[in-house]
Each structure stands twice: as C-alpha cells, then as structure tokens.
Design a protein around this motif. Structure first.
Motif, PDB file in Angstrom:
ATOM      1  N   VAL A  40     -90.140 110.925  28.854  1.00  0.00           N
ATOM      2  CA  VAL A  40     -90.821 111.865  27.944  1.00  0.00           C
ATOM      3  C   VAL A  40     -91.476 112.984  28.748  1.00  0.00           C
ATOM      4  N   HIS A  41     -92.129 112.645  29.848  1.00  0.00           N
ATOM      5  CA  HIS A  41     -92.805 113.650  30.666  1.00  0.00           C
ATOM      6  C   HIS A  41     -91.798 114.549  31.394  1.00  0.00           C
ATOM      7  N   VAL A  42     -90.669 113.979  31.819  1.00  0.00           N
ATOM      8  CA  VAL A  42     -89.637 114.792  32.458  1.00  0.00           C
ATOM      9  C   VAL A  42     -89.124 115.838  31.474  1.00  0.00           C
ATOM     10  N   ASP A  43     -88.928 115.416  30.240  1.00  0.00           N
ATOM     11  CA  ASP A  43     -88.475 116.389  29.230  1.00  0.00           C
ATOM     12  C   ASP A  43     -89.539 117.459  29.006  1.00  0.00           C
ATOM     13  N   SER A  44     -90.801 117.066  29.035  1.00  0.00           N
ATOM     14  CA  SER A  44     -91.884 118.045  28.862  1.00  0.00           C
ATOM     15  C   SER A  44     -91.887 119.066  30.003  1.00  0.00           C
ATOM     16  N   VAL A  45     -91.656 118.602  31.240  1.00  0.00           N
ATOM     17  CA  VAL A  45     -91.586 119.519  32.383  1.00  0.00           C
ATOM     18  C   VAL A  45     -90.491 120.551  32.160  1.00  0.00           C
ATOM     19  N   ALA A  83     -82.718 113.556  40.331  1.00  0.00           N
ATOM     20  CA  ALA A  83     -83.541 114.333  39.411  1.00  0.00           C
ATOM     21  C   ALA A  83     -82.714 114.838  38.230  1.00  0.00           C
ATOM     22  N   GLN A  84     -81.490 115.257  38.512  1.00  0.00           N
ATOM     23  CA  GLN A  84     -80.606 115.722  37.452  1.00  0.00           C
ATOM     24  C   GLN A  84     -80.299 114.597  36.452  1.00  0.00           C
ATOM     25  N   GLU A  85     -80.091 113.389  36.982  1.00  0.00           N
ATOM     26  CA  GLU A  85     -79.825 112.250  36.105  1.00  0.00           C
ATOM     27  C   GLU A  85     -81.032 111.950  35.228  1.00  0.00           C
ATOM     28  N   LEU A  86     -82.222 112.070  35.800  1.00  0.00           N
ATOM     29  CA  LEU A  86     -83.438 111.877  34.998  1.00  0.00           C
ATOM     30  C   LEU A  86     -83.525 112.919  33.881  1.00  0.00           C
ATOM     31  N   MET A  87     -83.239 114.169  34.214  1.00  0.00           N
ATOM     32  CA  MET A  87     -83.281 115.235  33.212  1.00  0.00           C
ATOM     33  C   MET A  87     -82.232 115.007  32.123  1.00  0.00           C
ATOM     34  N   ARG A  88     -81.056 114.593  32.545  1.00  0.00           N
ATOM     35  CA  ARG A  88     -79.990 114.354  31.579  1.00  0.00           C
ATOM     36  C   ARG A  88     -80.375 113.222  30.617  1.00  0.00           C
ATOM     37  N   LEU A  89     -80.899 112.120  31.190  1.00  0.00           N
ATOM     38  CA  LEU A  89     -81.261 110.980  30.358  1.00  0.00           C
ATOM     39  C   LEU A  89     -82.444 111.301  29.452  1.00  0.00           C
ATOM     40  N   SER A  90     -83.407 112.031  29.981  1.00  0.00           N
ATOM     41  CA  SER A  90     -84.570 112.381  29.149  1.00  0.00           C
ATOM     42  C   SER A  90     -84.159 113.277  27.990  1.00  0.00           C
ATOM     43  N   ASP A  91     -83.276 114.229  28.244  1.00  0.00           N
ATOM     44  CA  ASP A  91     -82.800 115.107  27.169  1.00  0.00           C
ATOM     45  C   ASP A  91     -82.078 114.302  26.091  1.00  0.00           C
ATOM     46  N   LEU A  93     -82.307 110.958  25.365  1.00  0.00           N
ATOM     47  CA  LEU A  93     -83.125 110.007  24.621  1.00  0.00           C
ATOM     48  C   LEU A  93     -84.188 110.685  23.767  1.00  0.00           C
ATOM     49  N   VAL A  94     -84.789 111.749  24.281  1.00  0.00           N
ATOM     50  CA  VAL A  94     -85.856 112.416  23.519  1.00  0.00           C
ATOM     51  C   VAL A  94     -85.289 113.176  22.327  1.00  0.00           C
ATOM     52  N   HIS A  95     -84.154 113.846  22.522  1.00  0.00           N
ATOM     53  CA  HIS A  95     -83.665 114.749  21.478  1.00  0.00           C
ATOM     54  C   HIS A  95     -82.521 114.200  20.634  1.00  0.00           C
ATOM     55  N   ALA A 118     -76.532 106.412  26.563  1.00  0.00           N
ATOM     56  CA  ALA A 118     -76.481 107.870  26.456  1.00  0.00           C
ATOM     57  C   ALA A 118     -75.129 108.419  26.898  1.00  0.00           C
ATOM     58  N   ASP A 119     -74.595 107.911  27.991  1.00  0.00           N
ATOM     59  CA  ASP A 119     -73.286 108.370  28.479  1.00  0.00           C
ATOM     60  C   ASP A 119     -72.196 108.127  27.443  1.00  0.00           C
ATOM     61  N   ALA A 120     -72.214 106.931  26.851  1.00  0.00           N
ATOM     62  CA  ALA A 120     -71.168 106.589  25.880  1.00  0.00           C
ATOM     63  C   ALA A 120     -71.320 107.390  24.596  1.00  0.00           C
ATOM     64  N   MET A 121     -72.541 107.519  24.104  1.00  0.00           N
ATOM     65  CA  MET A 121     -72.763 108.222  22.836  1.00  0.00           C
ATOM     66  C   MET A 121     -72.445 109.709  22.947  1.00  0.00           C
ATOM     67  N   ASP A 122     -72.764 110.312  24.077  1.00  0.00           N
ATOM     68  CA  ASP A 122     -72.519 111.750  24.230  1.00  0.00           C
ATOM     69  C   ASP A 122     -71.033 112.080  24.214  1.00  0.00           C
ATOM     70  N   GLY A 123     -70.187 111.108  24.494  1.00  0.00           N
ATOM     71  CA  GLY A 123     -68.758 111.361  24.502  1.00  0.00           C
ATOM     72  C   GLY A 123     -68.086 111.144  23.160  1.00  0.00           C
ATOM     73  N   LEU A 124     -68.867 110.815  22.132  1.00  0.00           N
ATOM     74  CA  LEU A 124     -68.293 110.499  20.826  1.00  0.00           C
ATOM     75  C   LEU A 124     -68.345 111.675  19.864  1.00  0.00           C
ATOM     76  N   GLU A 125     -67.466 111.618  18.884  1.00  0.00           N
ATOM     77  CA  GLU A 125     -67.517 112.572  17.787  1.00  0.00           C
ATOM     78  C   GLU A 125     -68.791 112.306  16.980  1.00  0.00           C
ATOM     79  N   PRO A 126     -69.432 113.349  16.423  1.00  0.00           N
ATOM     80  CA  PRO A 126     -70.711 113.166  15.720  1.00  0.00           C
ATOM     81  C   PRO A 126     -70.675 112.113  14.627  1.00  0.00           C
ATOM     82  N   ASP A 127     -69.577 112.044  13.845  1.00  0.00           N
ATOM     83  CA  ASP A 127     -69.534 111.065  12.759  1.00  0.00           C
ATOM     84  C   ASP A 127     -69.439 109.639  13.296  1.00  0.00           C
ATOM     85  N   VAL A 128     -68.665 109.457  14.359  1.00  0.00           N
ATOM     86  CA  VAL A 128     -68.555 108.129  14.964  1.00  0.00           C
ATOM     87  C   VAL A 128     -69.882 107.736  15.607  1.00  0.00           C
TER      88      VAL A 128
END
Length: 427
Positions: A40-45, A83-91, A93-95, A118-128
């Motif tokens: 949450v704080h990483v996303d805030s940064v 750090a990039q992985e933290l930013m990716r994961l925070s984005d 999970l938060v959003h 997060a990795d698996a969900m981001d690769g899916l079609e929105p309806d799935v």
C-alpha cells in the motif's frame, strides 16, 4: 490436489503452549500482514510522485517511472528489479485485486501467493478474470504455493476452454527447436512443441535413464544419464547404444476424456468438460480424439458426463491389479502428501494402513506417494489415514501433532440404492 491445515477443538493434537513451530507460523503471518502494508505504501510513493510531476507540468513517462523505481531501490537497499516487482505487485493488488490485498493483510495468503495471482490474472481476458477471481482467492488461501500454482493454471485453462482449440492451433504454429549458448563449452538444447509430446518424450528419457542407473557400476546421476541418452538419440537415432533393458521403452500418456467428447460428430459444438492429459492439463477435443484413436500406449479413461464415474481405465495386465492401481492414481492425480506436485504416474502405491497391520488392498486404503514422501510416511514419525466417506482424502498427523488434510484431484462417485417408505428398493 489441495491440502488444508485442520483447525478444530480436539485438544489431543494442539499444544497448550505455543511451541517453536507456532512461533514460526506467527512470524510468517506477521510478514504477510506487513507485506500488505508495504505494498500500500509503495503504491502511495508512486502515486505521490506522479501527482507531484503533474502539478509541475512534467510528462508522466518511463523516465519518471524509472526515477521512482531507483528511489525505492536505494531506500530499501535492493536491486531496481526487486523494486520494480514491488511496484508491479502493489499496482495490481491496490488497483485491480483489492480482495487479494485484503486477504494478504489478514495473513490468509503469502506474498508469493499474491504475486502468482497477480501475474496470472493480468494475463486473462477481463470477463474470464472477473469469473475466476473469487475461486482464485479461495485457492490462494487454502493451497501451498506449488499446488496453488498448478490448480490456478488448471482453473484458468478450464475457464478458457471455449477458446483452447484456437489458442492451441496458434501456439502449434510457433513450434521450434533452438540452441542457447552457455559457459564452459556447454549449451542448452530445447524445443518448443505440443506439451503432450514434450512430456511423453521426457517420460521416455526418464524411464530409459532409470534402467541404466540401476547398473551397480553406474556413477552418473539421473540427470546426467538423461542428458546423455537424449544426445545419443538425437545424434545417432539408435537405441542399441544403451543396455538391452533400456531398449524398446516407449512413452505412455494418461488422458481423461468425457465420453461425450468422443461421441460428438461435430466437436466445434462440444461445450462440456475439457479433456485433460496428466501433467499437461486441458487439451483440444480434436487432439484428445486423435490420442484416443492412435496411441497404443495410451491409458484411456472415460468418464460419465453427469457424475464423473469412471467407465473404463483399460484392461492392460500388471503384477498388481491394474484397474485398481490406475484408478487410485487417476483419482489422486498427484502425490497425496501435503503440497507435493509430483504426478501420480511417478509415484508408488501405498497402503495407508500397512498390510502387515491388517490393511486391505482396496480403494479406501490406497493412495499414490512419491518415493520421498513414502519414506517420510513410514519412517518420519507421521501418522497417515484415509478419512472415511471423504472419497480419498488423507489426514496427515505430524510428529508435533498438527493435522493436515490432502484432498484428491478427482472423486469416485459412491452410489446407494434409494428405498421406499417401507425400506424396500423401489423396483
């Protein structure tokens, strides 16, 4: 395969005072809770940096993203990649997956679970994605990391089965063989090909290597022998370079096919359960029909569409009853130890209650265990039993008294005869 830590009111198995393992688990829970807060704080940064840039009219681009990443890496003393992985994961999970963030914050899943999700969900079609997310979170909260990743892949494949034939056809068009250089005069030799053939080939190499490794004078490891056999076959195309016992070995493939998938004339209209190859996952119906019609070493498992009851597992003969052995492995699909992902085809069959102690050779007393967990079960101080009426679930009781339940991948239906009010069968 799923496993659960059983939490109940049976005092016999729960220490009155927290022991060292309780403290390890407590620290792990705290790490999950703190990980959620950190994300949450990483996303805030990141959000604050972008808001500040926007106020000053600076363009929001990759340079700004890199600047935030550098600052995080420096502050945390980690690499920019971390750090990039933290930013990716925070984005993510938060959003996009706040339900997962809440679960992590309540220590119901680990940060590794959240990252895989997060990795698996981001690769899916929105309806799935919307359809499977609640089930994915439930899996993350109940499965060990290894089995979670496997069951998540299966869940996604089943949800996308309507397009699996088109996606498979497009992927097959990209098949290729490749070589990647490595250090010290070595190289990687790979092939991108249909998973059924790749797994079958690997199985054949393993079977041949095990025969060679059984020689008392053999000093190579199984991996080394497997690599040598692979090179022999690729360069010479001959099996007579190997011991006689290793010649003639062929791969076998286990495929579970709903019977209607084989009966339908027009497979394009089939919308039932996906055919599944052990160790691979769902495959197109046309591919399943091809395998069932042509592979002499194929174990054909047909299931009744309404109940999933096994209709046929083949009639090959083995030193032990073949039908029962195959049914036990088909039901479990994997080693029945907590969190283990070794396919049942590579496992040994274990009597939950040992034969010498009165155990029966029956479906209710048999399960597949890999060699390592088979040894742990017998010599590691664990108690293992099948849970009556569970359809094959195992309860593992550790030397410390903790209990874990491992569920089989599939169920074998149990049929009962309905009775009339007078207690007689209605026929």
């Amino acid at each position: 395969m799923r496993w659960d830590l059983v939490d109940d009111d049976v005092d016999d198995f729960v220490p009155d005072v927290p022991d060292a393992l309780d403290q390890v688990v407590e620290v792990a829970d705290m790490m999950s809770i703190l990980a959620a807060q950190q994300l949450v704080h990483v996303d805030s940064v990141r959000e604050d940096a972008f808001a500040e840039a926007a106020r000053h009219g600076r363009q929001l681009n990759d340079v700004l993203e890199r600047s935030v990443r550098l600052e995080l890496a420096t502050a945390l003393g980690v690499t920019e990649y971390a750090a990039q992985e933290l930013m990716r994961l925070s984005d993510a999970l938060v959003h996009r997956y706040p339900q997962a963030l809440e679960s992590l914050g309540r220590a119901r899943m680990t940060q590794r679970h959240a990252s895989i999700l997060a990795d698996a969900m981001d690769g899916l079609e929105p309806d799935v994605r919307a359809e499977v997310l609640p089930q994915v979170i439930e899996l993350a909260e109940t499965e060990a990391v290894g089995s979670f990743r496997r069951r998540l892949r299966k869940l996604i494949d089943e949800a996308r089965f309507v397009t699996v034939a088109e996606r498979h056809e497009a992927a097959v068009a990209k098949r290729r063989e490749f070589v990647e250089p490595a250090e010290d005069g070595m190289a990687f030799w790979g092939v991108y090909a249909p998973a059924v053939e790749v797994h079958a080939g690997h199985q054949r190499l393993t079977a041949m290597a095990k025969v060679i490794a059984a020689d008392p004078d053999e000093t190579r490891t199984l991996d080394q022998i497997r690599a040598d056999v692979f090179c022999d076959l690729m360069l010479e195309g001959r099996t007579d370079l190997h011991p006689e016992q290793a010649q003639g070995i062929r791969a076998s493939v286990n495929v579970t096919v709903p019977v209607l998938a084989l009966l339908e004339d027009d497979t394009s209209s089939y919308a039932g359960e996906a055919p599944v190859v052990e160790g691979v996952g769902p495959i197109p119906v046309e591919r399943a029909r091809e395998l069932c019609g042509s592979a002499p070493s194929l174990m054909r498992i047909l299931t009744e569409p309404e109940t999933g009851m096994v209709l046929s597992v083949g009639r090959d003969q083995y030193p032990v009853p073949p039908g029962l052995r195959r049914l036990v492995k088909w039901r479990a699909d994997r080693c029945m130890a907590p969190g283990c992902s070794i396919p049942a085809s590579r496992c040994e069959i274990d009597h939950s209650l040992a034969w010498e102690h009165g155990g029966h050779t029956s479906l209710g007393n048999l399960c597949p265990l890999c060699k390592g967990h088979h040894t742990v079960k017998h010599h590691g101080g664990w108690t293992v039993r099948q849970i009556d009426g569970s359809g094959g679930a195992l309860e593992w009781i550790s030397p410390a008294g903790r209990r874990y339940v491992v569920q089989p991948e599939r169920r074998v239906p149990v049929f009962t005869v309905a009775t009339s009010a007078e207690g007689q069968p209605p026929f």
